[in-house]
Design a protein around this motif. Structure first.
Motif, PDB file in Angstrom:
ATOM      1  N   ILE A   1      41.858  82.586  85.201  1.00  0.00           N
ATOM      2  CA  ILE A   1      42.923  83.373  84.571  1.00  0.00           C
ATOM      3  C   ILE A   1      42.436  83.933  83.242  1.00  0.00           C
ATOM      4  O   ILE A   1      41.926  83.193  82.395  1.00  0.00           O
ATOM      5  CB  ILE A   1      44.196  82.524  84.374  1.00  0.00           C
ATOM      6  CG1 ILE A   1      44.773  82.123  85.737  1.00  0.00           C
ATOM      7  CG2 ILE A   1      45.236  83.290  83.566  1.00  0.00           C
ATOM      8  CD1 ILE A   1      46.005  81.238  85.643  1.00  0.00           C
ATOM      9  N   ASP A   2      42.581  85.226  83.066  1.00  0.00           N
ATOM     10  CA  ASP A   2      42.170  85.915  81.839  1.00  0.00           C
ATOM     11  C   ASP A   2      43.286  85.801  80.810  1.00  0.00           C
ATOM     12  O   ASP A   2      44.371  86.350  80.998  1.00  0.00           O
ATOM     13  CB  ASP A   2      41.864  87.376  82.151  1.00  0.00           C
ATOM     14  CG  ASP A   2      41.348  88.126  80.940  1.00  0.00           C
ATOM     15  OD1 ASP A   2      40.891  87.461  79.985  1.00  0.00           O
ATOM     16  OD2 ASP A   2      41.401  89.367  80.944  1.00  0.00           O
ATOM     17  N   LEU A   3      43.020  85.099  79.708  1.00  0.00           N
ATOM     18  CA  LEU A   3      44.034  84.823  78.684  1.00  0.00           C
ATOM     19  C   LEU A   3      43.905  85.772  77.500  1.00  0.00           C
ATOM     20  O   LEU A   3      42.804  86.071  77.044  1.00  0.00           O
ATOM     21  CB  LEU A   3      43.898  83.386  78.172  1.00  0.00           C
ATOM     22  CG  LEU A   3      44.531  82.268  78.992  1.00  0.00           C
ATOM     23  CD1 LEU A   3      44.113  80.925  78.415  1.00  0.00           C
ATOM     24  CD2 LEU A   3      46.041  82.376  78.983  1.00  0.00           C
ATOM     25  N   SER A   4      45.058  86.216  76.997  1.00  0.00           N
ATOM     26  CA  SER A   4      45.102  87.003  75.763  1.00  0.00           C
ATOM     27  C   SER A   4      46.090  86.335  74.820  1.00  0.00           C
ATOM     28  O   SER A   4      47.225  86.045  75.205  1.00  0.00           O
ATOM     29  CB  SER A   4      45.535  88.439  76.065  1.00  0.00           C
ATOM     30  OG  SER A   4      45.749  89.158  74.865  1.00  0.00           O
ATOM     31  N   LEU A   5      45.668  86.076  73.575  1.00  0.00           N
ATOM     32  CA  LEU A   5      46.511  85.394  72.583  1.00  0.00           C
ATOM     33  C   LEU A   5      46.746  86.303  71.389  1.00  0.00           C
ATOM     34  O   LEU A   5      45.803  86.809  70.784  1.00  0.00           O
ATOM     35  CB  LEU A   5      45.846  84.094  72.121  1.00  0.00           C
ATOM     36  CG  LEU A   5      46.555  83.334  70.984  1.00  0.00           C
ATOM     37  CD1 LEU A   5      47.931  82.874  71.432  1.00  0.00           C
ATOM     38  CD2 LEU A   5      45.707  82.163  70.519  1.00  0.00           C
ATOM     39  N   ASP A   6      48.012  86.500  71.038  1.00  0.00           N
ATOM     40  CA  ASP A   6      48.406  87.293  69.871  1.00  0.00           C
ATOM     41  C   ASP A   6      49.119  86.370  68.889  1.00  0.00           C
ATOM     42  O   ASP A   6      50.173  85.819  69.209  1.00  0.00           O
ATOM     43  CB  ASP A   6      49.326  88.438  70.312  1.00  0.00           C
ATOM     44  CG  ASP A   6      49.679  89.376  69.161  1.00  0.00           C
ATOM     45  OD1 ASP A   6      49.216  89.149  68.033  1.00  0.00           O
ATOM     46  OD2 ASP A   6      50.435  90.351  69.403  1.00  0.00           O
ATOM     47  N   VAL A   7      48.531  86.176  67.721  1.00  0.00           N
ATOM     48  CA  VAL A   7      49.130  85.339  66.675  1.00  0.00           C
ATOM     49  C   VAL A   7      49.784  86.269  65.667  1.00  0.00           C
ATOM     50  O   VAL A   7      49.114  87.105  65.056  1.00  0.00           O
ATOM     51  CB  VAL A   7      48.076  84.459  65.979  1.00  0.00           C
ATOM     52  CG1 VAL A   7      48.743  83.572  64.938  1.00  0.00           C
ATOM     53  CG2 VAL A   7      47.314  83.623  67.001  1.00  0.00           C
ATOM     54  N   THR A   8      51.099  86.125  65.465  1.00  0.00           N
ATOM     55  CA  THR A   8      51.791  87.093  64.619  1.00  0.00           C
ATOM     56  C   THR A   8      53.028  86.459  63.984  1.00  0.00           C
ATOM     57  O   THR A   8      53.297  85.273  64.160  1.00  0.00           O
ATOM     58  CB  THR A   8      52.167  88.339  65.451  1.00  0.00           C
ATOM     59  OG1 THR A   8      52.702  89.345  64.600  1.00  0.00           O
ATOM     60  CG2 THR A   8      53.182  87.996  66.540  1.00  0.00           C
ATOM     61  N   ASN A   9      53.769  87.265  63.241  1.00  0.00           N
ATOM     62  CA  ASN A   9      54.946  86.747  62.551  1.00  0.00           C
ATOM     63  C   ASN A   9      56.197  86.884  63.415  1.00  0.00           C
ATOM     64  O   ASN A   9      56.177  87.480  64.492  1.00  0.00           O
ATOM     65  CB  ASN A   9      55.144  87.448  61.202  1.00  0.00           C
ATOM     66  CG  ASN A   9      55.318  88.958  61.339  1.00  0.00           C
ATOM     67  OD1 ASN A   9      55.755  89.469  62.360  1.00  0.00           O
ATOM     68  ND2 ASN A   9      54.971  89.678  60.283  1.00  0.00           N
ATOM     69  N   ARG A  10      57.285  86.340  62.926  1.00  0.00           N
ATOM     70  CA  ARG A  10      58.519  86.289  63.714  1.00  0.00           C
ATOM     71  C   ARG A  10      59.042  87.686  64.045  1.00  0.00           C
ATOM     72  O   ARG A  10      59.506  87.931  65.162  1.00  0.00           O
ATOM     73  CB  ARG A  10      59.579  85.493  62.944  1.00  0.00           C
ATOM     74  CG  ARG A  10      60.908  85.344  63.679  1.00  0.00           C
ATOM     75  CD  ARG A  10      61.900  84.533  62.860  1.00  0.00           C
ATOM     76  NE  ARG A  10      63.201  84.448  63.492  1.00  0.00           N
ATOM     77  CZ  ARG A  10      63.531  83.541  64.402  1.00  0.00           C
ATOM     78  NH1 ARG A  10      62.627  82.653  64.783  1.00  0.00           N
ATOM     79  NH2 ARG A  10      64.737  83.531  64.941  1.00  0.00           N
ATOM     80  N   GLU A  11      58.951  88.604  63.092  1.00  0.00           N
ATOM     81  CA  GLU A  11      59.485  89.946  63.316  1.00  0.00           C
ATOM     82  C   GLU A  11      58.791  90.629  64.493  1.00  0.00           C
ATOM     83  O   GLU A  11      59.444  91.223  65.357  1.00  0.00           O
ATOM     84  CB  GLU A  11      59.313  90.789  62.047  1.00  0.00           C
ATOM     85  CG  GLU A  11      59.886  92.192  62.185  1.00  0.00           C
ATOM     86  CD  GLU A  11      59.731  93.004  60.906  1.00  0.00           C
ATOM     87  OE1 GLU A  11      60.159  94.171  60.908  1.00  0.00           O
ATOM     88  OE2 GLU A  11      59.195  92.467  59.917  1.00  0.00           O
ATOM     89  N   ARG A  12      57.462  90.516  64.541  1.00  0.00           N
ATOM     90  CA  ARG A  12      56.732  91.142  65.658  1.00  0.00           C
ATOM     91  C   ARG A  12      57.011  90.415  66.966  1.00  0.00           C
ATOM     92  O   ARG A  12      57.110  91.047  68.027  1.00  0.00           O
ATOM     93  CB  ARG A  12      55.240  91.162  65.360  1.00  0.00           C
ATOM     94  CG  ARG A  12      54.413  91.655  66.537  1.00  0.00           C
ATOM     95  CD  ARG A  12      53.015  92.087  66.163  1.00  0.00           C
ATOM     96  NE  ARG A  12      52.161  92.159  67.321  1.00  0.00           N
ATOM     97  CZ  ARG A  12      52.208  93.112  68.242  1.00  0.00           C
ATOM     98  NH1 ARG A  12      53.095  94.086  68.126  1.00  0.00           N
ATOM     99  NH2 ARG A  12      51.388  93.096  69.267  1.00  0.00           N
ATOM    100  N   LEU A  13      57.144  89.086  66.926  1.00  0.00           N
ATOM    101  CA  LEU A  13      57.473  88.345  68.142  1.00  0.00           C
ATOM    102  C   LEU A  13      58.793  88.839  68.727  1.00  0.00           C
ATOM    103  O   LEU A  13      58.928  89.007  69.946  1.00  0.00           O
ATOM    104  CB  LEU A  13      57.567  86.846  67.848  1.00  0.00           C
ATOM    105  CG  LEU A  13      56.257  86.126  67.519  1.00  0.00           C
ATOM    106  CD1 LEU A  13      56.542  84.670  67.162  1.00  0.00           C
ATOM    107  CD2 LEU A  13      55.281  86.196  68.690  1.00  0.00           C
TER     108      LEU A  13
END
Length: 302
Positions: free
Chosen positions: A121-133
């Motif tokens: 499985i090809d995983l992509s992780l985006d770490v961001t703030n609450r507003e963008r989530l």
């Protein structure tokens, strides 16, 4: 209306960035080629899809409608690909995960364990703030989000998977270091380094101070927990952070946790996705993996 998938892909990319140059870079095309594809789509639709205000572009009402439909079309294509991959087994597939910055202290270990179990499985992780989530969830642009308290103004499915206690941190040598059962009202005499507006940690902290009728004296505002920890270490004020994010600093004596009445504030981390969303086989596998294994992985020694 006669249009092509290529035109829709180009239009979606421009609409996402609201910038022709960035869209061209992402698509590996020249800017004139991008402009031409958008122009051809506008001619097919019979309405302008973008309007120019100075150097900026915005979607017209027609553009907004097309954007919603085109995004749904591509999501359907992705679901089809994932279903076909599932028919071949969980050896392939894509999974897009977004996490709040506080969760990221633990998320890499979680995803590493998941990848060992499902290496195809090809995983992509985006770490961001609450507003963008919240934006990713609202627009259904992500498979699963790991975050604190989910927003109430979006129709979501959310499940707690781990406790997330918030504690008051101070630098070594602080006047309250050796105090026990510190009254919460004593915090009115301290300055606090704050997370940005809308942060889940900040919301919980402000709620506590309001419920206790304690005036909150704020200093600098930071968008990352790491910055808050550094500011507290420098003696610029106290902070409220997740206990999961300071394990190393407390162990090495670079920060200390104050024994304040009412703390830790007991919160949870949640696994969140849009209500009605059909989880792809990789997303379903991740969902089940998190509920079954997250706590055990968190308790393993690093």
């Amino acid at each position: 209306m006669h249009t092509t998938l290529r035109q829709m892909r180009v239009f979606t990319t421009v609409a996402k960035h609201l910038n022709y140059t960035r869209a061209a870079q992402e698509l590996h095309l020249s800017q004139p080629a991008v402009s031409m594809q958008v122009k051809q789509l506008e001619e097919s639709v019979g309405l302008p899809l973008f309007e120019h205000t100075g150097k900026k572009i915005q979607l017209t009402e027609a553009g907004k409608e097309i954007f919603q439909y085109v995004r749904t079309i591509f999501q359907t294509f992705e679901e089809m690909e994932e279903v076909l991959d599932a028919m071949k087994g969980l050896d392939t597939g894509r999974l897009n995960i977004a996490v709040a910055s506080t969760v990221n202290y633990f998320a890499p270990r979680l995803l590493a364990a998941f990848s060992r179990r499902y290496p195809g499985i090809d995983l992509s992780l985006d770490v961001t703030n609450r507003e963008r989530l919240m934006g990713l969830l609202k627009n259904n642009e992500i498979d699963i989000v790991l975050m604190g308290l989910p927003p109430e103004d979006i129709e979501l499915v959310y499940e707690p998977f781990m406790e997330n206690p918030l504690v008051v941190i101070a630098p070594p040598g602080h006047a309250l270091q050796h105090e026990r059962r510190i009254p919460a009202q004593r915090l009115a005499e301290e300055v606090f380094i704050m997370r940005e507006e809308g942060s889940g940690t900040r919301l919980a902290m402000e709620r506590f101070f309001t419920e206790q009728s304690i005036p909150l004296s704020t200093g600098m505002q930071m968008t990352r927990n790491e910055a808050i920890k550094q500011a507290v270490r420098a003696g610029m004020g106290l902070g409220v952070v997740s206990s999961h994010t300071i394990e190393l600093e407390v162990e090495t004596g670079r920060l200390l946790v104050l024994d304040v009445v009412g703390f830790p504030l007991q919160r949870h981390w949640y696994m969140v996705y849009r209500k009605g969303k059909r989880l792809s086989p990789p997303a379903r596998a991740f969902h089940d993996f998190v509920l079954a294994e997250a706590l055990r992985i968190k308790q393993e020694p690093v």
